[in-house]
Design a protein around this motif. Sequence first.
Motif, mmCIF file in Angstrom:
data_model
loop_
_atom_site.group_PDB
_atom_site.id
_atom_site.type_symbol
_atom_site.label_atom_id
_atom_site.label_comp_id
_atom_site.label_asym_id
_atom_site.label_seq_id
_atom_site.Cartn_x
_atom_site.Cartn_y
_atom_site.Cartn_z
ATOM 1 N N LEU A 126 42.021 43.305 32.274
ATOM 2 C CA LEU A 126 43.280 43.784 32.837
ATOM 3 C C LEU A 126 43.717 44.996 32.050
ATOM 4 O O LEU A 126 43.922 44.938 30.839
ATOM 5 N N ASN A 127 43.848 46.101 32.736
ATOM 6 C CA ASN A 127 44.274 47.356 32.110
ATOM 7 C C ASN A 127 45.615 47.740 32.720
ATOM 8 O O ASN A 127 45.669 48.369 33.775
ATOM 9 N N GLY A 128 46.715 47.335 32.049
ATOM 10 C CA GLY A 128 48.028 47.536 32.648
ATOM 11 C C GLY A 128 48.135 46.677 33.894
ATOM 12 O O GLY A 128 47.958 45.461 33.855
ATOM 13 N N THR A 129 48.431 47.288 35.031
ATOM 14 C CA THR A 129 48.504 46.547 36.296
ATOM 15 C C THR A 129 47.187 46.612 37.059
ATOM 16 O O THR A 129 47.134 46.208 38.222
ATOM 17 N N CYS A 130 46.139 47.106 36.437
ATOM 18 C CA CYS A 130 44.853 47.298 37.110
ATOM 19 C C CYS A 130 43.883 46.188 36.698
ATOM 20 O O CYS A 130 43.551 46.047 35.517
ATOM 21 N N LEU A 131 43.437 45.408 37.685
ATOM 22 C CA LEU A 131 42.431 44.384 37.456
ATOM 23 C C LEU A 131 41.051 45.021 37.618
ATOM 24 O O LEU A 131 40.765 45.647 38.640
ATOM 25 N N VAL A 132 40.202 44.881 36.605
ATOM 26 C CA VAL A 132 38.916 45.580 36.577
ATOM 27 C C VAL A 132 37.783 44.570 36.453
ATOM 28 O O VAL A 132 37.874 43.606 35.668
ATOM 29 N N CYS A 133 36.714 44.791 37.232
ATOM 30 C CA CYS A 133 35.478 44.017 37.101
ATOM 31 C C CYS A 133 34.316 45.009 36.983
ATOM 32 O O CYS A 133 34.297 46.028 37.686
ATOM 33 N N ILE A 134 33.341 44.693 36.119
ATOM 34 C CA ILE A 134 32.232 45.620 35.875
ATOM 35 C C ILE A 134 30.905 44.876 35.997
ATOM 36 O O ILE A 134 30.683 43.867 35.322
ATOM 37 N N TRP A 135 30.051 45.405 36.864
ATOM 38 C CA TRP A 135 28.684 44.918 36.987
ATOM 39 C C TRP A 135 27.796 45.884 36.201
ATOM 40 O O TRP A 135 27.552 47.011 36.643
ATOM 41 N N LYS A 136 27.329 45.466 35.056
ATOM 42 C CA LYS A 136 26.550 46.374 34.229
ATOM 43 C C LYS A 136 25.185 45.833 33.842
ATOM 44 O O LYS A 136 24.403 46.496 33.181
ATOM 45 N N ALA A 137 24.907 44.584 34.228
ATOM 46 C CA ALA A 137 23.587 44.038 33.933
ATOM 47 C C ALA A 137 22.557 44.618 34.902
ATOM 48 O O ALA A 137 22.858 44.875 36.072
ATOM 49 N N ARG A 138 21.351 44.837 34.437
ATOM 50 C CA ARG A 138 20.288 45.376 35.286
ATOM 51 C C ARG A 138 19.531 44.272 36.016
ATOM 52 O O ARG A 138 18.864 44.522 37.003
#
Length: 574
Positions: A198-210
């Motif tokens: 959670l970055n402030g009011t921004c919900l973030v998801c990251i797909w970084k696995a190969r």
Amino acid sequence: MLMLGFIVLSLLVVTGCHGYVPRCNSDKGLIPPGKIYPDADMTIFAGEILTLHCMVNVSSLSNRFEVAEIFFTTNDDPHSKARKIKPVLIESNKDMMSFKMSDPITEDILNSHPQRKYQSYVCRYSDNNTFCPIDYKFIQIDYRPQKPENGHCKVYNWQTMTCMWDLKVLYRHANLSAEWSVDWTVHDAWSACPNQSLNGTCLVCIWKARHGQDAYRRETYLFRITVDSGSRNVSQSISEKINTRQFVEPKEVQGLVASPNKTFITLTWTHSNHIEDKRYRIRYSSQWTNFTEEKEINLDGNKIEKYLIRELTPYTTYQIKVDVIPLINGTEMGYWSKVEMAVTRTLEDVPGKNPKLFPHFYECADNECNNATIYWQPTSIKDRHGVLTEYIIWIENMTDHSSSKVIIIKDTSTIRYNLYLNNKDNNNTYKIFLSQRTKEGKAKQDSFFYILPKATRPPQAKVDWVEANGTHVYIRWQNPSNMEIEWNGIVYCKGTYDTGCQDVIKTIIVRNTTSYYIDMGTDISEYDNYIFGVSTITHTTKSYDLPAGKMTGSPIYWSRCNYHLDGGKIIYIK
């Protein structure tokens, strides 16, 4: 529990009400003075009204107790003083009294501190100007769950993906859930979004696995985002579908090299992806437009690593930018990559143009024009195509074709040259050629003009008035009556009558007039440093030396006197 105890102790210290102070306790022992209800944990949303009841054990208080002495305190802002709230008595008997307090929970309370999660309330009574606590209540405060908005994803180079949603507010207690699936799977096969933050009011998801479950797949994704209040059983949820193939930002090109020639530049580069269709955008600009006017070239394909930029100006610095964007069915889709840039200069070449020679760009020191001064207008730096090394003047005697003369001028800053023509019998026609050279050679076509014998060259006009007025100069002359004059060449430059032009000569060609207003552009405060003159220009008739139709001009007639018009008064300058 330890933190809550610390807060209660702090409140006691602030109010000055300690458990061992007799006047803040019952005269009949340590019976609790009362309690705040509801007793259970509470969560109140911004915009709602909090209602609390304070049940007061009257028998535990001093005989001095009065209804007016009951009140609540709270802190809307941790940096401000406590706010007093007067409750309403709703029930009373000899042992107990019930007071009701209503207080609106505003967004300002939540906004007073970004980490604020609770609002504290204390039911108090006043005993001899001492504020004594009856009971304490800590209320969870939060925003009512709202539907997340602006869901979007960005894929980097078809390898990693970041997806974001705007929650609109900064929740304090809500449970956040982000789940995903892909379009071709069974819809109940949901997985938690990886690397959730959670970055402030921004919900973030990251797909970084190969590889594995969290590896990015080039598919359409399904998302389900839920905001749940927890204890209030209030929630908001959205489901959306995002075709992530449409939101790819490729990696920038690598190893960009610009190899220059005289009129072209060879570009080479590499890209880490040779599978996906892409559009390479090449933009280039030159020093002549201060690198602001760009030309653009688009190249489509999945493996393009070379291009030749043609038709460039020699000895010119170019700024070249290359970036890339994905193509889907021939259409740009996604984001442009970061720009890679190269700066290089094309090689020197022969000059593209020669200095300008007009038919009237000369003056004679005598009637026979044995001694003549020729003037020229230098080419622009752009058209020189390199560093000038010399000017070349070639004098050809058109009457006596056996004689010619070549003069080399190493001072490439000069704009004039004094010629000795040796025209003693005053019968010779001369053709004057002018060229310039870089280390690569001289320009292909020479500039030239003719100096004719006095008997056949156009007679001079005579300037009879030069007058400055503001930003204009008025010049008037008389043309000879013994010859038809086709044009007049008005000339002016910085200099004096005795020295001639000391700066680049300028000219204006006019026809069917014997006066003209020269627009100098700005107020000519240095008017006395200018000289003005006029020549006549016409075509030759057929002669032994020249065929008919060649344009020739008379020597310049410089004005000896300049005047300045000041409020209608004419002032002589020189």
